[in-house]
Scaffold this motif. Structure first.
Motif, short mmCIF file in Angstrom:
data_model
loop_
_atom_site.label_atom_id
_atom_site.label_comp_id
_atom_site.label_asym_id
_atom_site.label_seq_id
_atom_site.Cartn_x
_atom_site.Cartn_y
_atom_site.Cartn_z
N VAL A 77 40.64 29.84 44.11
CA VAL A 77 39.61 30.42 44.97
C VAL A 77 38.61 31.22 44.14
CG1 VAL A 77 39.18 32.08 46.82
CG2 VAL A 77 41.09 30.47 47.01
N LEU A 78 39.11 31.99 43.17
CA LEU A 78 38.25 32.80 42.31
C LEU A 78 37.24 31.92 41.58
CD1 LEU A 78 38.17 35.89 41.37
CD2 LEU A 78 39.17 35.04 39.26
N ASN A 79 37.69 30.75 41.14
CA ASN A 79 36.80 29.82 40.43
C ASN A 79 35.72 29.26 41.33
OD1 ASN A 79 37.86 29.98 37.85
ND2 ASN A 79 39.36 28.37 38.20
N ALA A 80 35.94 29.32 42.64
CA ALA A 80 35.00 28.71 43.58
C ALA A 80 33.85 29.64 43.95
CB ALA A 80 35.73 28.27 44.85
N VAL A 81 33.97 30.94 43.64
CA VAL A 81 32.91 31.88 43.99
C VAL A 81 32.02 32.12 42.78
CG1 VAL A 81 34.36 32.97 45.73
CG2 VAL A 81 34.30 33.92 43.42
N ASN A 82 30.87 32.77 42.99
CA ASN A 82 29.97 33.00 41.86
C ASN A 82 30.53 34.08 40.93
OD1 ASN A 82 29.03 35.67 42.68
ND2 ASN A 82 27.74 34.66 44.20
N GLU A 83 29.93 34.17 39.74
CA GLU A 83 30.48 35.04 38.70
C GLU A 83 30.49 36.50 39.10
OE1 GLU A 83 29.71 36.23 33.99
OE2 GLU A 83 28.51 34.66 34.94
N GLN A 84 29.44 36.95 39.79
CA GLN A 84 29.37 38.35 40.18
C GLN A 84 30.51 38.72 41.12
OE1 GLN A 84 25.79 39.47 42.23
NE2 GLN A 84 26.17 41.65 42.04
N VAL A 85 30.74 37.88 42.11
CA VAL A 85 31.82 38.14 43.06
C VAL A 85 33.17 38.04 42.37
CG1 VAL A 85 32.95 37.33 45.17
CG2 VAL A 85 30.45 37.37 45.03
N ALA A 86 33.33 37.02 41.51
CA ALA A 86 34.60 36.85 40.80
C ALA A 86 34.89 38.06 39.92
CB ALA A 86 34.55 35.57 39.96
N SER A 87 33.86 38.61 39.27
CA SER A 87 34.04 39.79 38.43
C SER A 87 34.51 40.99 39.25
CB SER A 87 32.74 40.13 37.70
OG SER A 87 32.36 39.10 36.82
N LEU A 88 33.89 41.20 40.41
CA LEU A 88 34.28 42.32 41.27
C LEU A 88 35.73 42.20 41.73
CD1 LEU A 88 31.05 42.63 43.49
CD2 LEU A 88 31.82 44.22 41.70
N ILE A 89 36.12 40.97 42.06
CA ILE A 89 37.50 40.74 42.50
C ILE A 89 38.48 41.03 41.36
CG2 ILE A 89 39.15 38.98 43.22
CD1 ILE A 89 36.82 37.64 44.74
N LEU A 90 38.16 40.54 40.17
CA LEU A 90 39.06 40.73 39.03
C LEU A 90 39.17 42.20 38.64
CD1 LEU A 90 40.90 39.30 37.09
CD2 LEU A 90 38.93 38.74 35.65
N VAL A 91 38.05 42.91 38.66
CA VAL A 91 38.09 44.35 38.36
C VAL A 91 38.96 45.08 39.37
CG1 VAL A 91 36.70 46.47 38.37
CG2 VAL A 91 35.89 44.45 37.14
N SER A 92 38.81 44.72 40.65
CA SER A 92 39.61 45.37 41.69
C SER A 92 41.10 45.13 41.46
CB SER A 92 39.19 44.83 43.06
OG SER A 92 39.98 45.38 44.08
N LEU A 93 41.47 43.91 41.08
CA LEU A 93 42.87 43.60 40.83
C LEU A 93 43.40 44.37 39.62
CD1 LEU A 93 42.85 39.73 41.41
CD2 LEU A 93 43.90 41.47 42.88
N LEU A 94 42.58 44.48 38.57
CA LEU A 94 43.02 45.17 37.35
C LEU A 94 43.16 46.67 37.59
CD1 LEU A 94 40.98 43.25 34.65
CD2 LEU A 94 43.47 43.42 34.77
N GLU A 95 42.28 47.22 38.41
CA GLU A 95 42.35 48.66 38.69
C GLU A 95 43.62 49.03 39.45
OE1 GLU A 95 37.65 49.96 38.81
OE2 GLU A 95 38.64 49.35 40.66
N SER A 96 44.21 48.05 40.12
CA SER A 96 45.47 48.31 40.82
C SER A 96 46.69 47.96 39.96
CB SER A 96 45.52 47.50 42.13
OG SER A 96 45.51 46.10 41.85
N THR A 97 46.42 47.54 38.70
CA THR A 97 47.50 47.21 37.76
C THR A 97 47.76 48.42 36.87
OG1 THR A 97 46.80 44.90 37.75
CG2 THR A 97 48.21 45.62 35.94
N PRO A 98 48.98 48.91 36.79
CA PRO A 98 49.24 50.16 36.05
C PRO A 98 49.02 50.05 34.55
CG PRO A 98 51.30 49.11 36.77
CD PRO A 98 50.18 48.39 37.46
#
Length: 267
Positions: A77-98
């Motif tokens: 799904v991440l690959n299907a969205v544009n780079e800006q949205v994919a970046s925001l999603i990935l940052v959000s996931l990493l910020e919740s990773t200890p």
């Protein structure tokens, strides 16, 4: 254990890796070879891409299963969205990773010491596109179709991801989709260009598409010249295979003997 820092550069590298992984999974050794072969115009090193892989694994988007890298449904799904949205999603996931924390300082991937000068490349590409626009207008005027000249447009200003840079009608009014590539330096027996997967796929699907090869003999500040043009089929023998992951960008050395002179008049 100390937390590891992630930067915008690492986020983008992770997105490059995400696009290299096949939906059905990629053998680990093939993925590592794909990192070596990936053409990122000097922006990402092999170490950057391996760090990007680690980010995807840490967020649970990518699984290491024995000798395979297997994407989750979320990564597809991440690959299907544009780079800006994919970046925001990935940052959000990493910020919740200890294990990770964000770098608060802005990261400039195109520093003065970078082997890839983005501004210089932009100016070089702009010079070629403007040349092609002018050549197309002059061609229509010489054919007595001044009425069509306003329809010659540099559509790369709308989006650089269309798969073509200039739209120009033929003398009969049919639109030609022209992807412009400009090489700094004099014309030689081989024309060097970077081609994205999207550009090739758009060209493969559209018979009205052509790649325009331009050169600037004196570098970015010199006068550009049209070297010639070709269809997407002429590029195919010089593109990488998908055996070690899906290529997204390729460095192509196209023999200039494969180019047709002038502008395409196939419509």
């Amino acid at each position: 254990m100390a937390k590891q820092r992630f930067t915008r550069h690492k986020i983008r590298a992770a997105l490059v890796v995400a696009n290299l992984i096949d939906q059905n999974g990629t053998v680990l050794d093939d993925a590592r070879r794909a990192y070596t072969d990936a053409i990122t115009q000097g922006i990402y090193s092999i170490d950057d891409l391996q760090s990007g892989e680690c980010l995807l694994v840490k967020t649970g988007l990518l699984k290491r299963e024995r000798d395979m890298l297997v994407p989750t449904a979320a990564l597809i799904v991440l690959n299907a969205v544009n780079e800006q949205v994919a970046s925001l999603i990935l940052v959000s996931l990493l910020e919740s990773t200890p294990d990770y924390y964000a770098d608060p300082a802005p990261f400039d991937a195109f520093s003065a010491n970078s082997p890839f000068d983005l501004q210089s490349q932009h100016l070089l590409g702009e010079k070629g596109e403007l040349l092609v626009v002018n050549e197309c207008i002059q061609e229509l005027v010489s054919l007595g179709r001044e009425d069509l000249a306003p329809r010659v447009q540099r559509v790369s200003l709308i989006s650089p991801s269309l798969g073509f840079d200039v739209v120009a009608p033929s003398r009969h009014g049919n639109a030609r989709l022209l992807e412009v590539k400009t090489q700094s330096g004099p014309a030689t027996s081989s024309f060097r260009l970077f081609l994205t997967r999207n550009e090739f796929e758009v060209g493969r699907r559209n018979s009205s598409w052509a790649l325009m090869a331009c050169v600037t003999p004196e570098g970015p500040d010199g006068s550009a010249q049209v070297l010639g043009w070709c269809r997407a089929a002429a590029l195919l023998p010089y593109l990488p295979a998908d055996a070690a992951g899906r290529w997204t960008e390729a460095l192509v050395h196209l023999p200039t003997s494969n180019l047709n002179a002038g502008l395409p008049r196939f419509l």
